[in-house]
Enzyme design. Structure first.
Site, PDB file in Angstrom:
ATOM      1  N   TYR A 131     -12.051  -2.669   5.205  1.00 56.32           N
ATOM      2  CA  TYR A 131     -10.978  -2.897   6.172  1.00 56.32           C
ATOM      3  C   TYR A 131      -9.690  -2.361   5.577  1.00 56.32           C
ATOM      4  O   TYR A 131      -9.367  -2.636   4.414  1.00 56.32           O
ATOM      5  CB  TYR A 131     -10.831  -4.400   6.470  1.00 56.32           C
ATOM      6  CG  TYR A 131      -9.717  -4.725   7.436  1.00 56.32           C
ATOM      7  CD1 TYR A 131      -9.780  -4.322   8.768  1.00 56.32           C
ATOM      8  CD2 TYR A 131      -8.585  -5.435   7.021  1.00 56.32           C
ATOM      9  CE1 TYR A 131      -8.749  -4.616   9.662  1.00 56.32           C
ATOM     10  CE2 TYR A 131      -7.553  -5.739   7.915  1.00 56.32           C
ATOM     11  CZ  TYR A 131      -7.648  -5.331   9.227  1.00 56.32           C
ATOM     12  OH  TYR A 131      -6.633  -5.622  10.110  1.00 56.32           O
ATOM     13  N   ASP A 224      -7.224   1.902  -1.527  1.00 57.37           N
ATOM     14  CA  ASP A 224      -6.548   0.805  -0.841  1.00 57.37           C
ATOM     15  C   ASP A 224      -6.645  -0.421  -1.746  1.00 57.37           C
ATOM     16  O   ASP A 224      -7.685  -1.067  -1.828  1.00 57.37           O
ATOM     17  CB  ASP A 224      -7.227   0.553   0.513  1.00 57.37           C
ATOM     18  CG  ASP A 224      -6.582  -0.602   1.269  1.00 57.37           C
ATOM     19  OD1 ASP A 224      -5.806  -1.351   0.657  1.00 57.37           O
ATOM     20  OD2 ASP A 224      -6.880  -0.748   2.469  1.00 57.37           O
ATOM     21  N   LYS A 252       0.093  -7.454   0.085  1.00 60.80           N
ATOM     22  CA  LYS A 252      -0.189  -8.849  -0.289  1.00 60.80           C
ATOM     23  C   LYS A 252       0.641  -9.319  -1.495  1.00 60.80           C
ATOM     24  O   LYS A 252       1.777  -9.719  -1.317  1.00 60.80           O
ATOM     25  CB  LYS A 252      -1.688  -9.035  -0.494  1.00 60.80           C
ATOM     26  CG  LYS A 252      -2.457  -8.729   0.819  1.00 60.80           C
ATOM     27  CD  LYS A 252      -3.838  -9.275   0.849  1.00 60.80           C
ATOM     28  CE  LYS A 252      -4.630  -8.794   2.050  1.00 60.80           C
ATOM     29  NZ  LYS A 252      -4.723  -9.697   3.166  1.00 60.80           N
TER      30      LYS A 252
HETATM   31  C1  LIG Z   1      -7.833  -3.885   1.839  1.00 64.52           C
HETATM   32  C2  LIG Z   1      -6.849  -4.116   2.944  1.00 64.52           C
HETATM   33  N1  LIG Z   1      -6.111  -3.081   3.384  1.00 64.52           N
HETATM   34  C3  LIG Z   1      -5.198  -3.225   4.364  1.00 64.52           C
HETATM   35  C4  LIG Z   1      -4.982  -4.457   4.943  1.00 64.52           C
HETATM   36  C5  LIG Z   1      -3.959  -4.606   6.023  1.00 64.52           C
HETATM   37  O1  LIG Z   1      -2.851  -5.309   5.563  1.00 64.52           O
HETATM   38  P1  LIG Z   1      -1.905  -6.074   6.608  1.00 64.52           P
HETATM   39  O2  LIG Z   1      -2.692  -7.245   7.115  1.00 64.52           O
HETATM   40  O3  LIG Z   1      -0.716  -6.458   5.779  1.00 64.52           O
HETATM   41  O4  LIG Z   1      -1.569  -5.116   7.690  1.00 64.52           O
HETATM   42  C6  LIG Z   1      -5.727  -5.564   4.522  1.00 64.52           C
HETATM   43  C7  LIG Z   1      -5.522  -6.889   5.128  1.00 64.52           C
HETATM   44  O5  LIG Z   1      -6.229  -7.840   4.882  1.00 64.52           O
HETATM   45  C8  LIG Z   1      -6.684  -5.391   3.494  1.00 64.52           C
HETATM   46  O6  LIG Z   1      -7.440  -6.398   3.046  1.00 64.52           O
END
Ligand SMILES: Cc1ncc(COP(=O)(O)O)c(C=O)c1O
Length: 412
Positions: A131, A224, A252
């Site tokens: 994700y 990511d 985060k």
């Molecule tokens: C690995 C990863 N990338 C991107 C995101 C997206 O971040 P946001 O919820 O701040 O848009 C998340 C959210 O949980 C994530 O776990």
């Protein structure tokens, strides 16, 4: 439920998949949550990752309070943004320059835009069960809330956007090699330790293979690290694995519980970002004073000793859960790394999204309900990780393992 779709402002907070209504929270204290009815829980969700220091850590609260007193947003640069960027560059091996955003979704979207501009290519290769936020093109076969709700691809995504995303199985070198050769993508995008299908670690050498294969085919390697950044090590998974991606996405922990994220990477790539370069990306509240204050205060708490503590606590929790499952003769796989733990209800090791999807989801749901009844708040989905923090104590781990022993006995 009449005002908020599903009663929540983000789907992962709902508890439909475990047959419950969401819990409404009144306050957080360290590693504990108190709901609006006064029930207290050991919290292993920790806002899904930002709260590595715990709820309402006094130093983070003091920093945010002080910042708010001087103004919550300027729409002009401030020293704290430079200080936070310097901290990021010092800690994260692949970060030479940084652009802040307000969410991980924005950061991913923007990093992909840079990758497309730099390579002159359109397609992106991603992994099933990963994700990366709710950017249109990346919702295909995504983990986290989409996996929990059984949504393989969201309506509203155009076929052109979907066609630019190539999905391959995690830990499958052959599939990655073929996708890179056939589609010549702008980016090979991955969570280096995927945590949105539950935590599924890379096989030995798999990340090194991704680095070599992307370089050999002209694709940029984009890590990511929204979850793993500043969590599994000061410099994230790339530090643990001694690998440098071309671009990195952070979120985060970087905002310490206030909305903040960033993308960063090689200087020549980041210099393409406007106004230094021609790739446009902007944000009214990007790098705002509250987020930078919370992020800086949180990073100050994350010294080497903090990571050793997080590692020890995560190991103790994982060992305790494994022993509880074994004693109850419940087939389970516990996967962990410093700051992340998943208990899979599966007889076999979980190496991919297909493996995770094959878990006993009914047993997992019953486990979550039983734990909640015993005052332990877990991610209400098999496709998520637990988030140990610096606020968790050995007593929290013992309470959790004792509750797990009871619930697993009931399940067996
Ligand atoms: C690995 C990863 N990338 C991107 C995101 C997206 O971040 P946001 O919820 O701040 O848009 C998340 C959210 O949980 C994530 O776990």
């Amino acid at each position: 439920m009449g005002l908020l779709p599903g009663g929540v402002n983000s789907p992962v907070r709902a508890m439909r998949s475990i047959g419950r209504d969401p819990v409404f929270i009144a306050r957080g204290e360290g590693a504990e949550l108190v709901d609006v009815d006064g029930n207290r829980y050991v919290d292993w969700v920790m806002s899904w990752g930002p709260l590595i220091a715990g709820h309402a850590h006094p130093e983070v609260v003091a920093a945010v309070t002080a910042a708010a007193g001087s103004g919550t947003s300027f729409g002009a640069p401030s020293q704290a943004e430079v200080d936070l960027a310097a901290e990021i560059v010092e800690r994260v091996p692949g970060a030479e320059m940084v652009r802040m955003t307000s969410s991980g979704t924005e950061a991913t979207m923007s990093a992909i835009r840079v990758a497309r501009a730099a390579t002159g290519r359109d397609k992106v290769v991603k992994f099933a069960g990963a994700y990366h936020g709710h950017m249109d093109g990346l919702l295909a076969d995504a983990g986290s809330g989409l996996a929990t709700q059984g949504i393989p691809a969201s309506p509203g995504v155009t076929s052109a956007q979907a066609a630019d995303t190539i999905v391959v199985p995690w830990n499958d070198r052959g599939a990655v090699g073929r996708a890179l050769a056939e589609h010549e993508p702008a980016a090979l995008l991955c969570e280096p330790y995927p945590a949105n299908m539950g935590l599924v670690l890379p096989d030995d050498g798999f990340l090194g293979f991704l680095r070599e294969a992307s370089s050999a085919t002209g694709a940029l390697l984009v890590f990511d690290e929204v979850i793993t950044g500043f969590r599994v090590a000061p410099g994230g998974a790339q530090e643990r694995e001694r690998l440098t991606p071309d671009l990195v996405i952070l979120g985060k922990v970087i905002g310490g519980g206030v909305p903040a994220a960033a993308y960063a990477g090689r200087r020549d790539l980041m210099e393409r970002v406007a106004p230094a370069g021609d790739v446009y990306q902007a944000g009214t509240l990007s790098g705002n004073p509250l987020a930078t204050a919370a992020g800086l205060a949180t990073l100050q708490l994350l010294d080497r000793a903090a990571y050793e503590r997080l590692e020890r606590l995560s190991r103790t929790l994982a060992d305790g859960l494994e022993a509880a499952a074994r004693a109850a003769e419940v087939p389970a796989q516990v996967v962990w790394v410093a700051g992340l733990v998943t208990l899979f209800f599966n007889e076999h090791p979980v190496r991919s999204y297909a493996d995770a999807a094959g878990c006993d989801l009914a047993a997992h749901a019953a486990f979550c309900r039983g734990m909640l009844d015993r005052g332990v708040y877990l991610p209400p989905s098999q496709f998520e990780a637990w988030f140990p923090s610096l606020a968790h104590s050995d007593a929290h781990v013992e309470q959790t393992v004792a509750a797990a022993r009871e619930v697993l006995e009931e399940l067996s």
